[in-house]
Scaffold this active site. Structure first.
Site, PDB file in Angstrom:
ATOM      1  N   GLU A 143     -39.398 -28.910  60.420  1.00  0.00           N
ATOM      2  CA  GLU A 143     -40.831 -28.632  60.546  1.00  0.00           C
ATOM      3  C   GLU A 143     -41.513 -29.021  59.225  1.00  0.00           C
ATOM      4  O   GLU A 143     -40.942 -28.808  58.149  1.00  0.00           O
ATOM      5  CB  GLU A 143     -41.062 -27.139  60.821  1.00  0.00           C
ATOM      6  N   TRP A 153     -39.251 -43.508  37.807  1.00  0.00           N
ATOM      7  CA  TRP A 153     -38.992 -44.298  36.594  1.00  0.00           C
ATOM      8  C   TRP A 153     -40.141 -45.259  36.314  1.00  0.00           C
ATOM      9  O   TRP A 153     -40.242 -45.812  35.222  1.00  0.00           O
ATOM     10  CB  TRP A 153     -37.691 -45.094  36.726  1.00  0.00           C
ATOM     11  N   HIS A 158     -46.894 -30.773  34.299  1.00  0.00           N
ATOM     12  CA  HIS A 158     -45.452 -30.641  34.556  1.00  0.00           C
ATOM     13  C   HIS A 158     -44.921 -29.352  33.925  1.00  0.00           C
ATOM     14  O   HIS A 158     -44.079 -28.670  34.506  1.00  0.00           O
ATOM     15  CB  HIS A 158     -44.695 -31.847  34.004  1.00  0.00           C
ATOM     16  N   ARG A 186     -43.131 -44.444  35.977  1.00  0.00           N
ATOM     17  CA  ARG A 186     -44.154 -43.729  35.187  1.00  0.00           C
ATOM     18  C   ARG A 186     -44.054 -44.097  33.708  1.00  0.00           C
ATOM     19  O   ARG A 186     -43.028 -44.607  33.265  1.00  0.00           O
ATOM     20  CB  ARG A 186     -43.977 -42.225  35.380  1.00  0.00           C
ATOM     21  N   LEU A 219     -28.898 -17.303  47.093  1.00  0.00           N
ATOM     22  CA  LEU A 219     -29.690 -18.515  47.342  1.00  0.00           C
ATOM     23  C   LEU A 219     -29.038 -19.730  46.676  1.00  0.00           C
ATOM     24  O   LEU A 219     -28.625 -19.657  45.517  1.00  0.00           O
ATOM     25  CB  LEU A 219     -31.091 -18.308  46.744  1.00  0.00           C
ATOM     26  N   ASP A 226     -45.806 -31.642  44.412  1.00  0.00           N
ATOM     27  CA  ASP A 226     -46.818 -32.641  44.063  1.00  0.00           C
ATOM     28  C   ASP A 226     -48.100 -31.968  43.567  1.00  0.00           C
ATOM     29  O   ASP A 226     -48.486 -30.912  44.065  1.00  0.00           O
ATOM     30  CB  ASP A 226     -47.110 -33.492  45.308  1.00  0.00           C
ATOM     31  N   ASN A 249     -49.007 -31.945  39.973  1.00  0.00           N
ATOM     32  CA  ASN A 249     -48.993 -31.550  38.552  1.00  0.00           C
ATOM     33  C   ASN A 249     -50.020 -32.328  37.742  1.00  0.00           C
ATOM     34  O   ASN A 249     -50.749 -31.757  36.924  1.00  0.00           O
ATOM     35  CB  ASN A 249     -47.613 -31.812  37.933  1.00  0.00           C
ATOM     36  N   GLY A 250     -50.056 -33.649  37.947  1.00  0.00           N
ATOM     37  CA  GLY A 250     -50.957 -34.511  37.181  1.00  0.00           C
ATOM     38  C   GLY A 250     -52.410 -34.143  37.434  1.00  0.00           C
ATOM     39  O   GLY A 250     -53.191 -33.951  36.489  1.00  0.00           O
ATOM     40  N   THR A 264     -36.239 -41.588  42.417  1.00  0.00           N
ATOM     41  CA  THR A 264     -35.805 -42.873  41.841  1.00  0.00           C
ATOM     42  C   THR A 264     -37.025 -43.745  41.536  1.00  0.00           C
ATOM     43  O   THR A 264     -36.949 -44.641  40.697  1.00  0.00           O
ATOM     44  CB  THR A 264     -34.847 -43.623  42.788  1.00  0.00           C
ATOM     45  N   ARG A 315     -44.823 -29.627  51.479  1.00  0.00           N
ATOM     46  CA  ARG A 315     -45.356 -30.557  50.478  1.00  0.00           C
ATOM     47  C   ARG A 315     -46.672 -30.019  49.961  1.00  0.00           C
ATOM     48  O   ARG A 315     -47.609 -29.784  50.740  1.00  0.00           O
ATOM     49  CB  ARG A 315     -45.567 -31.955  51.061  1.00  0.00           C
TER      50      ARG A 315
END
Ligand code: FPP
Length: 224
Positions: A189, A51, A19, A53, A113, A2, A4-5, A48, A170
């Protein structure tokens, strides 16, 4: 991933530039995860709900996915990274779903990974999807409803075979889950940072892992 904008707006740029820079931060985080010997890394790329945006932003995000698949595929394969995707594919543009399949195929035999990318994914839609499989299996006699337990649901999730996350990171300063892996994070966690995703570096990832190693996990029990 979260922020980017806001990262772009702070610099007088268009949101989509955030982005684009965010896609570079994905590379950094994968490098951090390899350095920390993380086995599974799940990236929430498009929900989901995304969309809702503007169409132009969605188009840039979709074309970024396609471009990233092509530009990163060989480097990921060389780093022994396996990439898989979760989310409903039917609604995605064909060049995106074809790119996803190509990347999955190219990296399928890698055992380093595992990167799991959430694309047109949400925790609630995944649960509804898993319940549909369960119901179908019950109606067609493959499972007895009295045998329906947590592991029966686990096996029908899009993440079947992948362990529950130990840590959820986050970025961007919000303190919420936003429909991410709702079933799987019951005992994960949580780590929140105000760093905006495009600024998130491999060192920031390593800092999150270091913070995680100081946590004491009890899974509802008590300390030994
Ligand atoms: C949330 O920030 C970010 C997204 C909805 C898109 C994430 C996608 C990428 C980083 C692009 C590439 C991904 C891969 C896997 C190649 P936001 O736009 O909600 O930020 P804001 O809260 O500041 O507005």
């Amino acid at each position: 991933m979260d922020g980017n904008g806001r990262w772009a707006v702070q610099r007088g740029l268009a949101r989509v530039d955030g982005h684009r820079k965010g896609a570079d931060a994905v590379r950094e985080t994968i490098a951090g995860a390899i350095a920390c010997e993380v086995r599974y890394l799940t990236l929430y790329a498009f929900s989901t709900e995304n969309w809702k945006r503007p169409r132009s932003e969605i188009e840039v995000l979709m074309s970024l996915m396609v471009r990233h698949v092509h530009s990163e595929m060989e480097a990921l394969a060389e780093q022994n990274v396996r990439v898989t995707f979760i989310g409903e594919r039917a609604q995605l543009p064909s060049e995106v779903s074809e790119g996803m399949e190509m990347l999955e195929d190219r990296t399928s035999s890698n055992d380093g990974l595992q990167v799991i990318v959430g694309l047109n994914y949400s925790g609630r839609s995944e649960l509804a999807w898993a319940f549909r499989q369960l119901l179908r299996d019950a109606i067609e006699g493959r499972i007895d409803p009295s045998d329906l337990d947590e592991s029966a649901l686990d096996q029908r999730l899009m993440t079947a075979g992948v362990p529950d996350p130990d840590l959820v990171i986050r970025t961007g300063g919000e303190h919420r889950i936003s429909n991410f892996l709702l079933w799987q994070i019951a005992y994960s966690e949580l780590y929140f940072t105000s760093i905006l995703w495009p600024d998130f570096t491999r060192q920031d990832f390593q800092n999150a892992i270091a913070a995680y190693t100081c946590r004491r996990r009890r899974f509802g029990g008590i300390d030994a």
